[in-house]
Motif scaffolding. Structure first.
Motif, PDB file in Angstrom:
ATOM      1  N   GLY A 204       0.822  -1.196   0.000  1.00 27.62           N
ATOM      2  CA  GLY A 204       0.000   0.000   0.000  1.00 27.62           C
ATOM      3  C   GLY A 204       0.858   1.249   0.000  1.00 27.62           C
ATOM      4  N   PRO A 205       0.238   2.403  -0.296  1.00 27.42           N
ATOM      5  CA  PRO A 205       1.025   3.641  -0.386  1.00 27.42           C
ATOM      6  C   PRO A 205       1.779   3.975   0.895  1.00 27.42           C
ATOM      7  CG  PRO A 205      -1.342   4.051  -0.580  1.00 27.42           C
ATOM      8  CD  PRO A 205      -1.154   2.590  -0.682  1.00 27.42           C
ATOM      9  N   LEU A 206       1.176   3.718   2.058  1.00 29.99           N
ATOM     10  CA  LEU A 206       1.862   4.074   3.301  1.00 29.99           C
ATOM     11  C   LEU A 206       3.121   3.231   3.486  1.00 29.99           C
ATOM     12  CD1 LEU A 206      -0.971   4.740   5.884  1.00 29.99           C
ATOM     13  CD2 LEU A 206       0.674   6.343   4.928  1.00 29.99           C
ATOM     14  N   THR A 207       3.006   1.933   3.206  1.00 26.56           N
ATOM     15  CA  THR A 207       4.167   1.056   3.337  1.00 26.56           C
ATOM     16  C   THR A 207       5.266   1.486   2.364  1.00 26.56           C
ATOM     17  OG1 THR A 207       2.533  -0.664   3.665  1.00 26.56           O
ATOM     18  CG2 THR A 207       4.816  -1.366   3.489  1.00 26.56           C
ATOM     19  N   ILE A 208       4.865   1.808   1.136  1.00 24.59           N
ATOM     20  CA  ILE A 208       5.866   2.201   0.144  1.00 24.59           C
ATOM     21  C   ILE A 208       6.556   3.495   0.575  1.00 24.59           C
ATOM     22  CG2 ILE A 208       6.184   2.961  -2.237  1.00 24.59           C
ATOM     23  CD1 ILE A 208       4.023   0.997  -3.039  1.00 24.59           C
ATOM     24  N   MET A 209       5.768   4.449   1.063  1.00 25.78           N
ATOM     25  CA  MET A 209       6.380   5.712   1.498  1.00 25.78           C
ATOM     26  C   MET A 209       7.347   5.471   2.650  1.00 25.78           C
ATOM     27  SD  MET A 209       3.526   8.698   1.339  1.00 25.78           S
ATOM     28  CE  MET A 209       1.922   8.105   0.970  1.00 25.78           C
ATOM     29  N   ARG A 210       6.956   4.582   3.568  1.00 30.10           N
ATOM     30  CA  ARG A 210       7.785   4.349   4.746  1.00 30.10           C
ATOM     31  C   ARG A 210       9.053   3.563   4.379  1.00 30.10           C
ATOM     32  NH1 ARG A 210       7.664   0.146   8.098  1.00 30.10           N
ATOM     33  NH2 ARG A 210       5.781  -0.654   7.129  1.00 30.10           N
ATOM     34  N   VAL A 211       8.893   2.478   3.638  1.00 31.13           N
ATOM     35  CA  VAL A 211      10.030   1.595   3.393  1.00 31.13           C
ATOM     36  C   VAL A 211      10.891   2.084   2.228  1.00 31.13           C
ATOM     37  CG1 VAL A 211      10.724  -0.757   2.836  1.00 31.13           C
ATOM     38  CG2 VAL A 211       8.751  -0.358   4.294  1.00 31.13           C
ATOM     39  N   HIS A 212      10.240   2.503   1.154  1.00 31.01           N
ATOM     40  CA  HIS A 212      11.007   2.749  -0.060  1.00 31.01           C
ATOM     41  C   HIS A 212      11.279   4.221  -0.335  1.00 31.01           C
ATOM     42  CE1 HIS A 212      11.100  -1.395  -1.360  1.00 31.01           C
ATOM     43  NE2 HIS A 212       9.852  -1.504  -0.986  1.00 31.01           N
ATOM     44  N   ILE A 213      10.373   5.102   0.048  1.00 31.64           N
ATOM     45  CA  ILE A 213      10.590   6.514  -0.269  1.00 31.64           C
ATOM     46  C   ILE A 213      11.416   7.171   0.835  1.00 31.64           C
ATOM     47  CG2 ILE A 213       9.483   8.712  -0.764  1.00 31.64           C
ATOM     48  CD1 ILE A 213       8.575   6.950  -2.872  1.00 31.64           C
ATOM     49  N   LEU A 214      10.960   7.024   2.067  1.00 30.45           N
ATOM     50  CA  LEU A 214      11.566   7.760   3.173  1.00 30.45           C
ATOM     51  C   LEU A 214      13.085   7.580   3.210  1.00 30.45           C
ATOM     52  CD1 LEU A 214      10.555   9.579   5.419  1.00 30.45           C
ATOM     53  CD2 LEU A 214      10.573   7.629   6.955  1.00 30.45           C
ATOM     54  N   GLY A 215      13.537   6.335   3.167  1.00 30.52           N
ATOM     55  CA  GLY A 215      14.971   6.071   3.258  1.00 30.52           C
ATOM     56  C   GLY A 215      15.768   6.724   2.150  1.00 30.52           C
ATOM     57  N   ASN A 216      15.142   6.911   0.996  1.00 30.24           N
ATOM     58  CA  ASN A 216      15.868   7.461  -0.138  1.00 30.24           C
ATOM     59  C   ASN A 216      15.792   8.975  -0.237  1.00 30.24           C
ATOM     60  OD1 ASN A 216      17.024   5.198  -1.831  1.00 30.24           O
ATOM     61  ND2 ASN A 216      14.953   4.462  -1.427  1.00 30.24           N
ATOM     62  N   VAL A 217      14.882   9.594   0.495  1.00 27.60           N
ATOM     63  CA  VAL A 217      14.784  11.048   0.401  1.00 27.60           C
ATOM     64  C   VAL A 217      15.274  11.733   1.679  1.00 27.60           C
ATOM     65  CG1 VAL A 217      12.865  10.946  -1.218  1.00 27.60           C
ATOM     66  CG2 VAL A 217      12.395  11.145   1.206  1.00 27.60           C
ATOM     67  N   LEU A 218      15.284  10.995   2.780  1.00 28.51           N
ATOM     68  CA  LEU A 218      15.603  11.594   4.072  1.00 28.51           C
ATOM     69  C   LEU A 218      16.963  12.282   4.054  1.00 28.51           C
ATOM     70  CD1 LEU A 218      13.768  11.657   6.412  1.00 28.51           C
ATOM     71  CD2 LEU A 218      14.979   9.755   7.447  1.00 28.51           C
ATOM     72  N   GLY A 219      17.939  11.634   3.441  1.00 30.03           N
ATOM     73  CA  GLY A 219      19.294  12.172   3.423  1.00 30.03           C
ATOM     74  C   GLY A 219      19.344  13.576   2.845  1.00 30.03           C
ATOM     75  N   ALA A 220      18.773  13.732   1.666  1.00 29.75           N
ATOM     76  CA  ALA A 220      18.815  15.023   0.982  1.00 29.75           C
ATOM     77  C   ALA A 220      18.080  16.086   1.795  1.00 29.75           C
ATOM     78  CB  ALA A 220      18.195  14.893  -0.402  1.00 29.75           C
ATOM     79  N   ILE A 221      16.927  15.719   2.356  1.00 33.81           N
ATOM     80  CA  ILE A 221      16.157  16.691   3.133  1.00 33.81           C
ATOM     81  C   ILE A 221      16.916  17.055   4.406  1.00 33.81           C
ATOM     82  CG2 ILE A 221      13.908  17.179   4.160  1.00 33.81           C
ATOM     83  CD1 ILE A 221      12.796  14.850   2.531  1.00 33.81           C
ATOM     84  N   PHE A 222      17.538  16.036   5.002  1.00 36.40           N
ATOM     85  CA  PHE A 222      18.279  16.255   6.245  1.00 36.40           C
ATOM     86  C   PHE A 222      19.411  17.254   6.019  1.00 36.40           C
ATOM     87  CE2 PHE A 222      21.456  14.878   9.426  1.00 36.40           C
ATOM     88  CZ  PHE A 222      20.683  15.085  10.560  1.00 36.40           C
ATOM     89  N   VAL A 223      20.135  17.078   4.934  1.00 35.06           N
ATOM     90  CA  VAL A 223      21.233  17.991   4.636  1.00 35.06           C
ATOM     91  C   VAL A 223      20.696  19.407   4.462  1.00 35.06           C
ATOM     92  CG1 VAL A 223      22.896  18.606   2.857  1.00 35.06           C
ATOM     93  CG2 VAL A 223      22.745  16.259   3.652  1.00 35.06           C
ATOM     94  N   TYR A 224      19.595  19.532   3.744  1.00 37.03           N
ATOM     95  CA  TYR A 224      19.026  20.861   3.533  1.00 37.03           C
ATOM     96  C   TYR A 224      18.592  21.473   4.863  1.00 37.03           C
ATOM     97  CZ  TYR A 224      16.102  24.581   1.778  1.00 37.03           C
ATOM     98  OH  TYR A 224      15.556  25.798   1.543  1.00 37.03           O
ATOM     99  N   ALA A 225      17.960  20.652   5.701  1.00 38.67           N
ATOM    100  CA  ALA A 225      17.475  21.154   6.988  1.00 38.67           C
ATOM    101  C   ALA A 225      18.639  21.607   7.866  1.00 38.67           C
ATOM    102  CB  ALA A 225      16.655  20.082   7.695  1.00 38.67           C
ATOM    103  N   THR A 226      19.738  20.868   7.835  1.00 38.80           N
ATOM    104  CA  THR A 226      20.904  21.263   8.632  1.00 38.80           C
ATOM    105  C   THR A 226      21.375  22.656   8.237  1.00 38.80           C
ATOM    106  OG1 THR A 226      21.517  18.974   8.274  1.00 38.80           O
ATOM    107  CG2 THR A 226      22.999  20.282   9.589  1.00 38.80           C
ATOM    108  N   SER A 227      21.336  22.919   6.927  1.00 39.66           N
ATOM    109  CA  SER A 227      21.792  24.237   6.491  1.00 39.66           C
ATOM    110  C   SER A 227      20.815  25.322   6.919  1.00 39.66           C
ATOM    111  CB  SER A 227      21.985  24.249   4.975  1.00 39.66           C
ATOM    112  OG  SER A 227      20.727  24.218   4.341  1.00 39.66           O
TER     113      SER A 227
END
Lengths: 300, 352
Positions: A204-227
């Motif tokens: 389902g969409p929630l599982t996909i967002m949690r398992v497959h999307i989050l892990g792949n986008v978190l890094g980029a967002i985290f770096v931006y947030a740190t700045s």
């Protein structure tokens, strides 16, 4: 062409490269950042500032609220006052360290809050797409249209002065920026085959967002947030400077910069100290996020 | 594998129709993509897949061939219900999705291997986690799913101890494609769609993976829908073949019949375009000229008439229907194959 001469599974043996120890992605990132000298130097500086701010009451400092009319605006290096005194004769060292408590909180807390809200909004907008994406992103664009300083001042002004209100104002300022980054990274990941494959496996969409999307986008967002932490500190300082954030006599770097402004011709070095602190923390966070960005780009 | 306890696999979707029931029946499958033009431009559509019908029998391997952009991959995604179709029926073992078969059940019964082995694996998950994801979605416990993943790694020829905890970027393309096959098999599907699954691999690895696919087919009783632009590979692996041109099926039939006596000039051109290893039979002239026409507003009538050496005026008027060429299920959509069609090369009307 009826028979292909190569054996099917016998080649399995020659794939047997030595088994690498299972090491998670973040463990690898951690190892790489530990080897980065600039990032580590910044991390140490930040750590010192954080620890001293937390331990301020136990460091044997002067009372940051106690002033004296006879020893106002002492120079840096005066005995008993290593960093001089401010316009009311209060110990600068104590005020800078105590000031870090508030400044760091209003620098970091809005970014953390905005990170949580913005990432959720951005991933949902990016993954679901369509009308929901339009609704979320156009709403966000309305906020994004204002310069962030102006928006922070406007919201703070509307909510009234105070630390809590300035945290809320800054969160609102940062949510659109993080949402936009999260949305664009998510749209990039969403169309990749592994997301299709996950859909094809019935997730389902929630599982996909949690398992497959989050892990792949978190890094980029985290770096931006740190700045954004440095921006947040500067904006928070600006709000205090305008009298919308912290109120005197509370020590806070932005407010201190404001009140010492009058002393800039008398004792410029002391007056510049709170600014130097803001600068140091901001630049350390920026360099650290740069280091993090390159440490997370693991493929090379 | 030397495991003491048996590895549990997901229960495959029940065989309801028996042997005679085709595993997959596709009727009039259609997908048109709207093209956004300028503000005042007329609305146009890409006819990616247009009225495609075929069936896949149980245990069979059906190949789909055609040039790039002829709608092969769109067909695969439509069959997988990864994008909504505009029209047509997809019947899995006599059951329609949404009626007697839930989408969730279909996902277990039909799996797909993608062309890009790297993009189809999540770079943040280990290989074991990627394979175990599907079974977990369908309710398998984490430990059991991981055990199944390791078992399947062994089945696709990868030593589980060496590969289970690796990340996709740490292994080669051929190994990744094996992982993708294992991931597809993890849901115990009966039909596997291989969308250019071996096209990106180099020749020797391709051969290994093809042999692996043949072995797995035997072991798990699979049915394949094999999509490729490589005619040699399709001939090697398929029982029957489907030739697509600009979103339409122009010819279909048993692979030997199609190869030996192609019924459609496009198929003939495709086969002639295959490089020969015999220097005496080298291809001197290009068998077909030009690029395929733009699928936005494709040619009227037979879509191939703009490039066909035998085109006659009637070809531009109406689309020829798939017509049986023999009694073995060999069909072609060409006026030259339809008796009494009016084409000068058409066979005479049979009176029987």
């Amino acid at each position: 062409m009826s028979e292909l001469p190569l054996s099917t599974t016998a080649d399995a043996a020659l794939q047997a490269a030595p088994a690498t120890k299972a090491r998670g992605y973040w463990a690898t990132v951690g190892r790489r950042i530990l080897r980065d000298k600039v990032s580590m130097a910044c991390a140490i500086v930040l750590l010192l500032i954080f620890v001293s701010a937390i331990l301020a009451p136990w460091l044997g400092l002067e009372d940051p609220y106690k002033g004296s009319m006879i020893r106002r605006l002492r120079h840096i290096g005066t005995s008993g006052y290593p960093l001089g005194t401010d316009e009311l004769g209060r110990d600068m060292l104590a005020r800078l360290i105590y000031g870090g408590r508030l400044s760091l909180v209003i620098g970091i807390l809005p970014v953390i809050l905005a990170f949580c809200i913005g990432t959720s909004l951005g991933i949902i907008a990016g993954y679901v797409g369509g009308k929901l994406n339009t609704a979320i992103m156009r709403t966000v664009d309305v906020f994004y249209a204002f310069p962030s300083v102006l928006l922070a001042i406007a919201i703070s002004g509307a909510l009234g002065a105070g630390i809590l209100n300035s945290i809320v104002a800054l969160t609102i300022v940062f949510v659109p920026q993080i949402t936009r980054v999260a949305e664009s990274v998510t749209t990039g990941v969403r169309n990749m085959d592994f997301v299709e494959a996950a859909r094809a496996s019935g997730a389902g969409p929630l599982t996909i967002m949690r398992v497959h999307i989050l892990g792949n986008v978190l890094g980029a967002i985290f770096v931006y947030a740190t700045s954004l932490i440095s921006v947040s500190m500067i904006l928070a300082a600006g709000l205090s400077f305008l009298g919308l954030g912290t109120k005197p006599p509370e020590p806070e770097w932005g407010l201190m910069l404001n009140t010492l402004r009058t002393a800039i011709y008398v004792n410029p070095w002391v007056a510049a100290l709170p600014g130097a602190m803001i600068f140091a923390v901001s630049i350390c966070f920026n360099l650290l996020s740069d280091g993090l960005r390159s440490a997370m780009d693991i493929r090379n | 594998m030397t495991t003491t306890e048996p590895i549990a696999m997901l229960e495959p979707v029940e065989d309801r129709g028996g042997v005679a029931q085709p595993l997959l029946q596709v009727n009039g499958l259609t997908k048109h993509f709207p093209v956004r033009g300028g503000l005042f431009a007329a609305k146009r559509t890409v006819r990616a897949v247009d009225n495609v019908s075929f069936s896949v029998a149980k245990g069979e391997t059906v190949g789909i061939v055609g040039e790039s952009g002829c709608g092969k991959s769109t067909t695969a995604r439509l069959l997988m219900h990864l994008m909504p179709r505009d029209d047509g029926d997809i019947i899995y073992d006599g059951m329609t999705v949404g009626q007697s078969l839930s989408l969730r059940e279909l996902r277990r019964g039909m799996q797909m291997v993608f062309q890009d082995s790297y993009a189809s694996l999540n770079p943040r998950l280990t290989i074991e986690e990627s394979i175990a994801f599907g079974p977990k979605v369908h309710g398998m416990a984490d430990g059991a799913a991981r055990a199944l993943a390791r078992e399947l790694l062994g089945k696709v020829g990868l030593v589980p101890a060496n590969f289970a905890n690796r990340y996709p970027h740490e292994i080669s393309g051929g190994q990744r494609q094996r992982v993708n096959i294992a991931r597809a098999l993890a849901l115990s599907p009966r039909l596997v769609i291989l969308d250019e699954a071996v096209s990106a691999l180099d020749k020797s690895v391709e051969a290994q993976v093809l042999n692996l696919l043949a072995d797995l087919k035997r072991e798990f009783g699979l049915t394949y829908l094999f999509i490729s632009h490589d005619l040699n590979v399709v001939r090697y692996i398929s029982d029957r073949v489907l030739v697509m041109y600009l979103g339409e099926v122009v010819e279909l039939g048993p692979v030997d019949q199609v190869w030996d006596s192609p019924g459609h000039p496009y198929t003939r051109a495709l086969l002639a375009a295959m490089p020969s290893s015999d220097p005496d039979r080298r291809t001197e002239k290009p068998p077909i000229s030009g690029d395929p026409p733009n699928p936005i507003d494709p040619p009227t009538g037979c879509r191939f008439h703009t490039r066909c050496p035998f085109a006659e005026p009637l070809c531009a008027n109406a689309t020829p229907k798939l017509t049986a060429l023999d009694k073995m299920g060999h069909e072609a959509a060409c006026y030259m194959a339809i008796p009494g069609s009016g084409h000068s090369r058409a066979p005479g009307e049979e009176t029987a």
